[in-house]
Design a protein around this motif. Sequence first.
Motif, PDB file in Angstrom:
ATOM      1  N   LEU A   1     -25.213  84.380  20.600  1.00  0.00           N
ATOM      2  CA  LEU A   1     -24.623  85.635  19.641  1.00  0.00           C
ATOM      3  C   LEU A   1     -23.434  85.218  18.947  1.00  0.00           C
ATOM      4  CD1 LEU A   1     -25.083  88.668  18.450  1.00  0.00           C
ATOM      5  CD2 LEU A   1     -23.631  89.424  20.619  1.00  0.00           C
ATOM      6  N   THR A   2     -22.436  84.595  19.556  1.00  0.00           N
ATOM      7  CA  THR A   2     -21.264  84.101  19.327  1.00  0.00           C
ATOM      8  C   THR A   2     -21.199  83.147  18.221  1.00  0.00           C
ATOM      9  OG1 THR A   2     -20.015  84.743  21.275  1.00  0.00           O
ATOM     10  CG2 THR A   2     -18.814  83.558  19.740  1.00  0.00           C
ATOM     11  N   LEU A   3     -22.288  82.004  18.427  1.00  0.00           N
ATOM     12  CA  LEU A   3     -22.324  80.939  17.492  1.00  0.00           C
ATOM     13  C   LEU A   3     -23.298  81.519  16.210  1.00  0.00           C
ATOM     14  CD1 LEU A   3     -23.985  78.323  20.122  1.00  0.00           C
ATOM     15  CD2 LEU A   3     -21.682  78.011  18.657  1.00  0.00           C
ATOM     16  N   GLU A   4     -23.903  82.614  16.469  1.00  0.00           N
ATOM     17  CA  GLU A   4     -24.573  83.180  15.407  1.00  0.00           C
ATOM     18  C   GLU A   4     -23.478  83.620  14.309  1.00  0.00           C
ATOM     19  OE1 GLU A   4     -27.621  85.928  16.675  1.00  0.00           O
ATOM     20  OE2 GLU A   4     -28.737  84.203  17.761  1.00  0.00           O
ATOM     21  N   LYS A   5     -22.454  84.244  14.738  1.00  0.00           N
ATOM     22  CA  LYS A   5     -21.307  85.054  13.912  1.00  0.00           C
ATOM     23  C   LYS A   5     -20.423  83.894  13.241  1.00  0.00           C
ATOM     24  CE  LYS A   5     -21.924  89.538  16.117  1.00  0.00           C
ATOM     25  NZ  LYS A   5     -21.245  90.529  17.094  1.00  0.00           N
ATOM     26  N   THR A   6     -20.542  82.830  13.974  1.00  0.00           N
ATOM     27  CA  THR A   6     -19.267  81.853  13.622  1.00  0.00           C
ATOM     28  C   THR A   6     -19.546  81.357  12.274  1.00  0.00           C
ATOM     29  OG1 THR A   6     -19.047  80.943  15.912  1.00  0.00           O
ATOM     30  CG2 THR A   6     -18.472  79.623  14.146  1.00  0.00           C
ATOM     31  N   PRO A   7     -18.341  81.129  11.327  1.00  0.00           N
ATOM     32  CA  PRO A   7     -18.339  80.902  10.197  1.00  0.00           C
ATOM     33  C   PRO A   7     -19.177  79.386   9.924  1.00  0.00           C
ATOM     34  CG  PRO A   7     -16.476  81.919  10.388  1.00  0.00           C
ATOM     35  CD  PRO A   7     -17.150  81.739  11.755  1.00  0.00           C
ATOM     36  N   PRO A   8     -19.796  78.898   8.779  1.00  0.00           N
ATOM     37  CA  PRO A   8     -20.557  77.817   8.657  1.00  0.00           C
ATOM     38  C   PRO A   8     -19.395  76.311   8.844  1.00  0.00           C
ATOM     39  CG  PRO A   8     -21.235  79.149   6.969  1.00  0.00           C
ATOM     40  CD  PRO A   8     -20.110  79.788   7.758  1.00  0.00           C
TER      41      PRO A   8
ATOM     42  N   VAL B   1     -11.301  83.623  16.109  1.00  0.00           N
ATOM     43  CA  VAL B   1     -12.047  83.947  14.867  1.00  0.00           C
ATOM     44  C   VAL B   1     -13.143  84.831  15.303  1.00  0.00           C
ATOM     45  CG1 VAL B   1     -13.237  82.996  12.950  1.00  0.00           C
ATOM     46  CG2 VAL B   1     -11.399  81.803  13.777  1.00  0.00           C
ATOM     47  N   VAL B   2     -14.080  84.335  16.203  1.00  0.00           N
ATOM     48  CA  VAL B   2     -15.159  85.386  16.627  1.00  0.00           C
ATOM     49  C   VAL B   2     -15.014  85.409  18.226  1.00  0.00           C
ATOM     50  CG1 VAL B   2     -17.633  85.617  16.693  1.00  0.00           C
ATOM     51  CG2 VAL B   2     -16.502  84.232  14.740  1.00  0.00           C
TER      52      VAL B   2
ATOM     53  N   ALA C   1     -15.300  82.632  22.965  1.00  0.00           N
ATOM     54  CA  ALA C   1     -14.404  82.629  21.976  1.00  0.00           C
ATOM     55  C   ALA C   1     -14.550  81.378  20.915  1.00  0.00           C
ATOM     56  CB  ALA C   1     -12.916  83.167  22.458  1.00  0.00           C
ATOM     57  N   VAL C   2     -14.316  81.516  19.796  1.00  0.00           N
ATOM     58  CA  VAL C   2     -14.042  80.647  18.584  1.00  0.00           C
ATOM     59  C   VAL C   2     -13.006  80.750  18.310  1.00  0.00           C
ATOM     60  CG1 VAL C   2     -14.916  79.620  16.548  1.00  0.00           C
ATOM     61  CG2 VAL C   2     -16.769  80.644  17.771  1.00  0.00           C
ATOM     62  N   VAL C   3     -12.114  79.672  18.473  1.00  0.00           N
ATOM     63  CA  VAL C   3     -10.724  79.466  18.230  1.00  0.00           C
ATOM     64  C   VAL C   3     -10.359  78.731  17.003  1.00  0.00           C
ATOM     65  CG1 VAL C   3      -8.255  78.975  19.215  1.00  0.00           C
ATOM     66  CG2 VAL C   3     -10.174  80.201  20.522  1.00  0.00           C
TER      67      VAL C   3
END
Length: 343
Positions: A266-273, A175-176, A167-169
């Motif tokens: 995959l999670t990193l690829e979907k993370t906003p820049p 967030v993702v 998870a990106v928090v």
Amino acid sequence: MNFFTFVSKDIGMDLGTSNILLTIKGKGIVLNEPSVVAINRQNNQIVATGHEAKEMLGRTPEQIRAVRPMKDGVIADFTAAQMMIRNVITKVCKRYNAGRPRVVVGVPSGITEVEERAVEEAVTQAGAREVYLIEEPMAAAIGANMDIAEPSGNIIVDIGGGTTEVAVVSLGGVVVSNSIRIAGDDLDEDIVNHVKRERNLAIGETTAEQIKKEIGCAMPLMSEASMEVRGRDLSSGLPETITVTSSEIEEAMKESISKIVDVVKLTLEKTPPELASDIMEKGIVLAGGGALIKNLDKLISEKTDMPVYVAEEPLDCVVKGTGKTLEDLERLKTVLINARRRK
């Protein structure tokens, strides 16, 4: 003791596939035992829970059923889970004079509404006054002392017994996120299957877990490690002892570990820049029992070109996060699944 002498003390719970952990405010972690329960089939009474019940797995007579009621992070055997949860909550409430507590439970982020309600019901029937659910990666991030409220990106990889969750928090929310039902138990199964296929030896899950902990690795070790393993020879049916090596176990777990690495990528690829640049600076944090697999941090770092750190006491991150959530429940209510649902 009179019931009215009990004081309500809130409980944080990590209801994991492999282990169940409980924390009480001001006391820290008060219970940490395997998520296993042994039940007498004849009178439907608990024979044992935790370590004692785990020792019984695969060794019980017909009238006793030793089970792991959690599978892939969720309740697979509701009756057994209910009995286990009631038993551990009652045990802790009696020991610490905690009556009718509020309970925050860490659950997988991919949990369905039906599974959510099953957890709520089991904990309520165990005597809880109120039950709140928090996604495990969010609890792990809080437990790993990440500042989740800041407008800055953090990434947590929680590798438990039944699920791996990434998870990106940021700003108190996820967030993702991505979740796969491949984790520690699957690695144990990989080892069981490898030893059976390549070495013609039958071993149990407990032995496989021991192998994983002692010599399991995601990349070659500086010097090869080995250990003796006892099992049943599949040709003769007799007990046999063999030696397995770390490189052999690395090969056995390779496919499952590559899937765990893939879900991180995959999670990193979907993370906003904007958040990705924060993560690049802060690095990836690993939590859960899987974080302890030797060189897994190095492998993920190599595959993502990012720094990777293992959280302090990774096995305790989720339960510590549930405890910290209880301490600041009003401010952190937005991170609770069923609090959002009740709005």
